[in-house]
Design a protein around this motif. Sequence first.
Motif, short mmCIF file in Angstrom:
data_model
loop_
_atom_site.label_atom_id
_atom_site.label_comp_id
_atom_site.label_asym_id
_atom_site.label_seq_id
_atom_site.Cartn_x
_atom_site.Cartn_y
_atom_site.Cartn_z
N THR A 78 -17.28 -17.70 -21.29
CA THR A 78 -16.17 -17.08 -22.03
C THR A 78 -15.73 -17.96 -23.19
OG1 THR A 78 -15.38 -16.05 -19.97
CG2 THR A 78 -13.86 -16.07 -21.82
N ILE A 79 -15.79 -19.28 -22.99
CA ILE A 79 -15.41 -20.23 -24.05
C ILE A 79 -16.65 -20.76 -24.76
CG2 ILE A 79 -14.21 -22.38 -24.60
CD1 ILE A 79 -12.63 -22.06 -22.00
N GLU A 93 -12.03 -23.78 -18.06
CA GLU A 93 -13.41 -23.29 -18.03
C GLU A 93 -13.76 -22.72 -16.65
OE1 GLU A 93 -17.31 -24.81 -20.38
OE2 GLU A 93 -16.37 -26.25 -19.04
N GLN A 94 -13.28 -23.39 -15.61
CA GLN A 94 -13.59 -22.95 -14.24
C GLN A 94 -12.76 -21.74 -13.80
OE1 GLN A 94 -12.86 -26.60 -12.11
NE2 GLN A 94 -14.74 -27.59 -12.86
N SER A 95 -11.71 -21.42 -14.56
CA SER A 95 -10.82 -20.32 -14.19
C SER A 95 -11.29 -18.97 -14.73
CB SER A 95 -9.40 -20.60 -14.70
OG SER A 95 -8.89 -21.80 -14.15
N PHE A 96 -12.30 -18.99 -15.58
CA PHE A 96 -12.79 -17.76 -16.21
C PHE A 96 -14.31 -17.68 -16.09
CE2 PHE A 96 -8.74 -18.71 -18.24
CZ PHE A 96 -8.11 -17.47 -18.22
N PRO A 97 -14.87 -16.49 -16.26
CA PRO A 97 -16.34 -16.35 -16.16
C PRO A 97 -17.07 -17.31 -17.10
CG PRO A 97 -15.31 -14.19 -16.22
CD PRO A 97 -14.21 -15.19 -16.48
N LYS A 98 -18.17 -17.83 -16.62
CA LYS A 98 -18.96 -18.79 -17.40
C LYS A 98 -19.35 -18.20 -18.74
CE LYS A 98 -22.88 -21.96 -16.91
NZ LYS A 98 -24.00 -22.38 -16.04
N ALA A 129 -5.24 -17.70 -24.54
CA ALA A 129 -6.20 -17.14 -25.48
C ALA A 129 -7.51 -16.77 -24.77
CB ALA A 129 -6.48 -18.13 -26.61
N VAL A 130 -7.91 -17.62 -23.81
CA VAL A 130 -9.12 -17.33 -23.03
C VAL A 130 -8.90 -16.07 -22.19
CG1 VAL A 130 -10.80 -18.23 -21.38
CG2 VAL A 130 -9.70 -19.80 -22.97
N TYR A 131 -7.70 -15.90 -21.68
CA TYR A 131 -7.35 -14.70 -20.91
C TYR A 131 -7.58 -13.44 -21.75
CZ TYR A 131 -4.36 -11.15 -18.75
OH TYR A 131 -3.87 -9.98 -18.21
N VAL A 132 -7.12 -13.47 -22.99
CA VAL A 132 -7.29 -12.32 -23.90
C VAL A 132 -8.76 -12.04 -24.14
CG1 VAL A 132 -6.92 -11.51 -26.27
CG2 VAL A 132 -5.04 -12.59 -25.01
N ALA A 133 -9.53 -13.10 -24.42
CA ALA A 133 -10.97 -12.93 -24.67
C ALA A 133 -11.66 -12.33 -23.45
CB ALA A 133 -11.60 -14.27 -25.03
N ASN A 134 -11.31 -12.81 -22.27
CA ASN A 134 -11.92 -12.32 -21.03
C ASN A 134 -11.59 -10.85 -20.81
OD1 ASN A 134 -13.31 -12.63 -18.49
ND2 ASN A 134 -11.30 -12.57 -17.51
N ASN A 164 -14.26 -18.54 -29.58
CA ASN A 164 -14.71 -19.75 -30.26
C ASN A 164 -13.54 -20.73 -30.34
OD1 ASN A 164 -17.21 -18.64 -30.66
ND2 ASN A 164 -16.91 -18.15 -32.81
N VAL A 165 -13.73 -21.92 -29.75
CA VAL A 165 -12.66 -22.93 -29.69
C VAL A 165 -13.07 -24.15 -30.50
CG1 VAL A 165 -11.37 -24.48 -28.18
CG2 VAL A 165 -11.85 -22.13 -27.44
N TRP A 166 -12.29 -24.43 -31.55
CA TRP A 166 -12.53 -25.62 -32.37
C TRP A 166 -11.40 -26.62 -32.14
CZ3 TRP A 166 -13.57 -20.77 -34.54
CH2 TRP A 166 -14.88 -20.56 -34.98
N GLY A 167 -11.74 -27.89 -32.01
CA GLY A 167 -10.71 -28.91 -31.90
C GLY A 167 -11.12 -30.07 -31.02
N PHE A 168 -10.37 -31.14 -31.14
CA PHE A 168 -10.60 -32.35 -30.36
C PHE A 168 -10.12 -32.12 -28.93
CE2 PHE A 168 -8.80 -36.40 -28.76
CZ PHE A 168 -9.96 -37.16 -28.75
N ILE A 169 -11.00 -32.36 -27.95
CA ILE A 169 -10.61 -32.21 -26.54
C ILE A 169 -9.88 -33.47 -26.10
CG2 ILE A 169 -11.41 -31.85 -24.18
CD1 ILE A 169 -13.76 -30.28 -25.27
#
Length: 357
Positions: free
Chosen positions: A239-240, A232-237, A205-210, A217-222
Amino acid sequence: MHIVLISTPIGFLGSGKGGGVELTLNSLVSGLLSLGHSVEVIAPKNSKLFKCNQKAKLYFIEGEDQISWQHQNYNSPVTIPDNSLLAGMLEKGIDIAKQADVILNMSYDWLPIWMTLNVEIPIAHIISMGSQSSVISNLISKVYAKYPYNFAFHSKIQANDYSFIKKPIIIGNGFKLENYNFLDSVNGPLAWVGRVAKEKGLEDAVYVANKLGEKLNVWGFIEDETYAKKIEQSFPKGTINWMGFLTTYELQKELGKCRVLLNTPKWNEAYGNVIVEALACGVPVVAYRRGGPSEIIQHGETGYLAHPDDKETLLSYVKIVKKIRRENCREWVEKNASTDIFANKVVNWLNKVIKEY
């Protein structure tokens, strides 16, 4: 009917650790109460039911959580911790159930299923996962041979994991629709909701956003901090957007503002609660054609389904998601996934279980 309900032994109700089971339990209690049934819930200490479920009696049990079978190998042995929370909940449930009609177990674990063969009280099981454990699947097969009605599943595709069950009982799921407000936000942000853990596939999903040059926007228990940091480190700062874990009421207010929910599981989801929550708010869903979501989403009507792990097709569907009429999404939930529809299916099933005894 007088029902004793056993909660998940992974986190207290309201913590988010129990994933979709927490919402399913509250939705079911709400539906059962509205139909006039008596419900007692046994749950971990600090658990909270929705305000609308205050008529249900709540018993608190202390003890050590079980390890989720999602995070064990298929051939792992059963582990029961000292001062087991699950054992404590079952002990209390069996005691109370002497004055009740049935125990309804919502924990996916070996012990409550084994107890079915060792007590005279009817114990019905809502199976919340596909086959995640060899030892549990083998036990379900053994119990099924004696009590063929004692298991129910959320979706057909989930039940297919248990090939020995010839005529599976499918109960779907249901939600209190007045808790979800319809919003026609066709230009809102991208959304992703769920426990942040490897099997949920957040990175796709982060790939698509990028690729779209947008924030997600990410909601949920980590649940898995290492996994979250790696993404987080795999995509531009930036993005999430980490939005945290919210109550149903707070989540739906924010989710309804989004133009699409991305759903990217790497495993067979039994159902897909967050998908129905999004649809209830009028939010179309773009997901992989995998597990329960593939039975819920009406391709081209309430969202789109891409082949599993096909990020490029997922991206292409997000680009055209405005074609989906948001009213279709809400209408599907009203016709298929209300608490009353869900509770009636469960009651019809439990009557078969009780009659079996």
